[in-house]
Design a protein around this motif. Structure first.
Motif, short mmCIF file in Angstrom:
data_model
loop_
_atom_site.label_atom_id
_atom_site.label_comp_id
_atom_site.label_asym_id
_atom_site.label_seq_id
_atom_site.Cartn_x
_atom_site.Cartn_y
_atom_site.Cartn_z
N GLU A 33 32.97 74.65 53.35
CA GLU A 33 32.35 74.11 52.14
C GLU A 33 31.74 72.75 52.43
OE1 GLU A 33 31.98 75.73 49.49
OE2 GLU A 33 33.47 77.33 49.53
N ALA A 34 30.57 72.49 51.85
CA ALA A 34 29.90 71.21 52.03
C ALA A 34 30.35 70.17 51.01
CB ALA A 34 28.38 71.39 51.92
N VAL A 35 31.02 70.63 49.96
CA VAL A 35 31.52 69.74 48.91
C VAL A 35 32.99 70.06 48.70
CG1 VAL A 35 31.34 69.16 46.45
CG2 VAL A 35 29.27 69.49 47.79
N SER A 36 33.78 69.03 48.48
CA SER A 36 35.23 69.18 48.32
C SER A 36 35.58 69.99 47.08
CB SER A 36 35.87 67.80 48.21
OG SER A 36 35.42 67.16 47.02
N GLU A 37 36.85 70.35 46.99
CA GLU A 37 37.31 71.09 45.81
C GLU A 37 37.04 70.30 44.53
OE1 GLU A 37 41.41 73.31 44.86
OE2 GLU A 37 41.54 71.13 44.69
N ALA A 38 37.32 69.01 44.55
CA ALA A 38 37.08 68.19 43.37
C ALA A 38 35.60 68.22 42.98
CB ALA A 38 37.53 66.75 43.62
N GLY A 39 34.73 68.15 43.98
CA GLY A 39 33.30 68.20 43.70
C GLY A 39 32.87 69.53 43.14
N ARG A 40 33.45 70.60 43.66
CA ARG A 40 33.07 71.93 43.16
C ARG A 40 33.53 72.14 41.73
NH1 ARG A 40 35.15 73.16 48.22
NH2 ARG A 40 36.88 74.40 47.38
N LEU A 41 34.63 71.53 41.35
CA LEU A 41 35.10 71.64 39.97
C LEU A 41 34.16 70.94 38.99
CD1 LEU A 41 38.96 71.15 40.42
CD2 LEU A 41 37.79 73.23 39.68
N ARG A 42 33.35 70.02 39.50
CA ARG A 42 32.40 69.32 38.63
C ARG A 42 31.10 70.09 38.45
NH1 ARG A 42 33.56 64.50 42.49
NH2 ARG A 42 35.51 63.66 41.65
N LEU A 43 30.96 71.19 39.15
CA LEU A 43 29.72 71.97 39.07
C LEU A 43 29.81 72.96 37.93
CD1 LEU A 43 29.10 72.51 42.87
CD2 LEU A 43 27.70 71.17 41.30
#
Length: 307
Positions: A39-49
């Motif tokens: 993944e290019a974005v962390s779990e926290a970042g993906r939760l913001r999508l």
């Protein structure tokens, strides 16, 4: 930098993702993950999508080239610095778009340090770091071990008992200990009720895999395990009250979770993340059979000093 039409070429900056921007960001991340194997974005970042889901201090940069999604960056401003995760669609790499994204991120950030992640130590990020005179400030190691052999039965400190998480009852105690145990951790220690609730709502969450250690009525440690869609297990978070350091509780909780993942969830292997500058934790995991699989790096650009 903001455009009036989300489909226009260039870089669009927004705090709230509409449907078009969300689809573009997800398309870039999916393509990058398929090619890079991570993944290019962390779990926290993906939760913001999420559509129309704004978070304080979070900015999204959506890049388009020739009418199609070409890049994505996510910025989070907190505690006097800005953290950036970014990637370019594999079909548009080596054309200077990563540099454009980073320039846009630096322009968005307040004066001061800007940290950007290179997940897996991606060589493109290393080249950008060298070009911008960035300093390597963090190394996050992903370590792995086979699920077998199963660790020995854990030995808990005197007067400590372990049970699993009870949704709706244990959240406050968990958040208190998480903040205490990770007071100096740049991501984990800042979790809010919303951060915890988002993860408890994820399809992978299993209360039977979140082990809580109690000394009387006081929560003194926990081990939260996770099973990924591909079947890989994870030591998601292990925390011990600082007052319990040296008691063997952390090792016992880690073994408890590893036994659960191997015996109850039947995973083939287990991963975890640990900072390289935490040698005590690294030694514990090495003794349990974990070895380094890959590393995530953080580079820092000081915008106040200029480039």
């Amino acid at each position: 930098m903001e455009t009036t039409n989300p489909s226009q070429d260039g870089i669009r900056s927004t705090e709230t993702l509409g449907p078009d921007d969300l689809a573009a960001a997800r398309a870039v991340l999916a393509a990058a993950s398929a090619v890079d194997g991570r993944e290019a974005v962390s779990e926290a970042g993906r939760l913001r999508l999420r559509v129309d889901s704004a978070r304080p201090g979070v900015t999204h940069l959506v890049q388009r080239q020739e009418g199609v999604p070409a890049g994505y960056a996510q910025l989070e401003a907190a505690e006097g610095r800005t953290t950036v995760e970014l990637t370019v669609h594999p079909d548009h790499r080596r054309a200077g778009l990563g540099r454009q994204l980073l320039d846009a991120a630096l322009a968005e950030a307040d004066a001061g340090p800007v940290d950007f992640w290179a997940h897996g130590g991606h060589p493109g990020a290393a080249r950008l770091a060298e070009e911008y005179g960035a300093e390597l400030v963090r190394e996050l190691r992903q370590m792995r071990r086979p699920a077998e052999p199963v660790p020995d039965e854990p030995v808990l400190p005197n007067n400590v008992t372990v049970r699993t998480f009870r949704p709706g009852r244990d959240e406050a105690a968990w958040l208190r200990l998480n903040a205490l145990a990770f007071a100096h951790h740049p991501e984990q220690g800042s979790w809010t009720e919303q951060d915890l609730a988002e993860r408890l709502a994820e399809s992978w969450f299993d209360p039977a895999g979140l082990f809580l250690a109690w000394r009387g009525e006081q929560l003194v440690g926990f081990h939260w395990t996770k099973v990924h869609p591909d079947g890989l297990g994870e030591v998601y978070v292990v925390a011990v009250d600082p007052a319990e350091q040296g008691s063997g509780l952390g090792r016992a909780l880690t073994a408890t979770g590893l036994r659960h993942l191997a015996e109850d969830r039947k995973v083939p292997a287990v991963l975890l993340y640990v900072d390289a500058d935490n040698p005590a934790a690294v030694r514990v995991y090495e003794r349990l059979g974990f070895t380094v699989h890959e590393v995530d790096l953080v580079y820092r650009v000081d915008t106040a000093a200029g480039r």
